[in-house]
Design a protein around this motif. Sequence first.
Motif, PDB file in Angstrom:
ATOM      1  N   ASN A 203     -97.029   0.297 -81.380  1.00 63.13           N
ATOM      2  CA  ASN A 203     -95.690   0.782 -81.738  1.00 63.13           C
ATOM      3  C   ASN A 203     -94.811   0.947 -80.505  1.00 63.13           C
ATOM      4  OD1 ASN A 203     -96.164   0.920 -84.525  1.00 63.13           O
ATOM      5  ND2 ASN A 203     -97.142   2.922 -84.341  1.00 63.13           N
ATOM      6  N   LYS A 206     -93.685  -2.535 -79.351  1.00 65.01           N
ATOM      7  CA  LYS A 206     -92.642  -3.077 -80.229  1.00 65.01           C
ATOM      8  C   LYS A 206     -91.304  -2.407 -79.972  1.00 65.01           C
ATOM      9  CE  LYS A 206     -95.487  -4.576 -84.155  1.00 65.01           C
ATOM     10  NZ  LYS A 206     -95.715  -4.404 -85.616  1.00 65.01           N
ATOM     11  N   GLU A 207     -91.315  -1.090 -79.832  1.00 63.88           N
ATOM     12  CA  GLU A 207     -90.076  -0.356 -79.573  1.00 63.88           C
ATOM     13  C   GLU A 207     -89.464  -0.735 -78.231  1.00 63.88           C
ATOM     14  OE1 GLU A 207     -91.143   3.730 -79.934  1.00 63.88           O
ATOM     15  OE2 GLU A 207     -91.461   3.643 -82.109  1.00 63.88           O
ATOM     16  N   GLN A 210     -87.679  -4.067 -78.549  1.00 62.17           N
ATOM     17  CA  GLN A 210     -86.408  -3.928 -79.259  1.00 62.17           C
ATOM     18  C   GLN A 210     -85.349  -3.270 -78.380  1.00 62.17           C
ATOM     19  OE1 GLN A 210     -85.502  -5.250 -82.213  1.00 62.17           O
ATOM     20  NE2 GLN A 210     -87.513  -6.235 -82.080  1.00 62.17           N
ATOM     21  N   LYS A 211     -85.774  -2.277 -77.601  1.00 59.44           N
ATOM     22  CA  LYS A 211     -84.828  -1.601 -76.710  1.00 59.44           C
ATOM     23  C   LYS A 211     -84.358  -2.537 -75.613  1.00 59.44           C
ATOM     24  CE  LYS A 211     -84.144   2.737 -74.218  1.00 59.44           C
ATOM     25  NZ  LYS A 211     -84.744   4.022 -73.807  1.00 59.44           N
TER      26      LYS A 211
END
Length: 401
Positions: A203, A206-207, A210-211
């Motif tokens: 997680n 993935k974050e 995206q950031k």
Amino acid sequence: MTQIRGQGYDGASNMKGDIKGLKTLIMQESPSAYYIHYFAHQLQLVLVAIAKENTVCKTFFDQISILLNIVGVSYKRHDMLRNARLENVKKALDCGEIESGTGLHQEMSLPRSGDTRWGSHYKTVCSIITMYEAIHDVLVDLGDDPAYKDDWTKIHFVIGAFENFEFVFFAHLMYIILGYTNELSKCLQRRGQDILNAISLVNVAKERMQKLRSDGWDNFLEKVTSFCDKHGVEVPAMDGDYVPYEKSARKARAQKQTNDDHFRREVYIGVIDQISQELDNRFDEINMELLSCMSAFSPFKSFASFDAQKLCRLAEFYPKEFSNNNLIKLESQLDNYIDDMRHDDSFKGLDNIVDLSVKLVETKRHKAYDMVYELLKLVLLLPVATASVERIFSAMLMKMI
């Protein structure tokens, strides 16, 4: 086919394809045959392979390969690199650019990356950025030394690439991407697989991706520009025309592409999107929930991760084995089961669900808690291979050869 309850492959498209892949064909026959990508499969190496699908990124790794062949071809050149770095550190200390202290500025080398060395690509990129000036000095010395005349063509090519903005840009891009996934990559290689920790790191990765995509460009470009200014690398104007390294300006004008369009949209966002897609393919929502529920069975630390609600949710993934009546029976068994496990000394000190299943059979508890044991068997079918499994498998192959 209807009895299959777990699938796992090495990630080849003909295996896991969403339309005609073997995974899809099997799940059409048996919807509970859930696919989970082997955890131990070398994540960082796969991410590098995905990044190489970008043509310019592949060129960057090819340039690194040539660089390593030049600098790392002999002990003498290793010594040249070590001495050059030492000299640069001394100069920086004298100028007050860096501080001295215990554990700082330790001796470094330029490790060779390879598809059989986990984490080696990240280490190589880190070393290139850290020792950029020393590597450049060694390349220039080799390019001026007649003793290395046979290698001058390669050396001058690498110097040209090394001094190019595109090389520095890719070095920093891969440094940040591999760095954000490095903890996850190392976690997946441990002998004792910590599923909950792995899920958390998935997680996080993935974050982070995206950031980086949404609001990381300005900060990233600033770091690259600062590095280039420090080492005398020319930074192209982002609104200017993009000219590929060692390509004609005429061809570049025909493409009508700005530097911003190339570096930001095509490379930065393009590579991040490819990496994010790979993470989503390997760790989709169903897999993540299955693994999270599976971890509730762990006997580690006196069943500290036990969660009856998660185990009931896990049972719902297998409707053929757990009808409504069986789900009710499972729910009532779980309370008695966990009290029994925590009070029985024979179940203390267990580390994994394999040992738990063996102990349940040895103590005849698998008959008393038949629904719990049925669910545990299904969990054991999920192909979550640890790094130690791959190592053992490789060792077996070597013995057979």
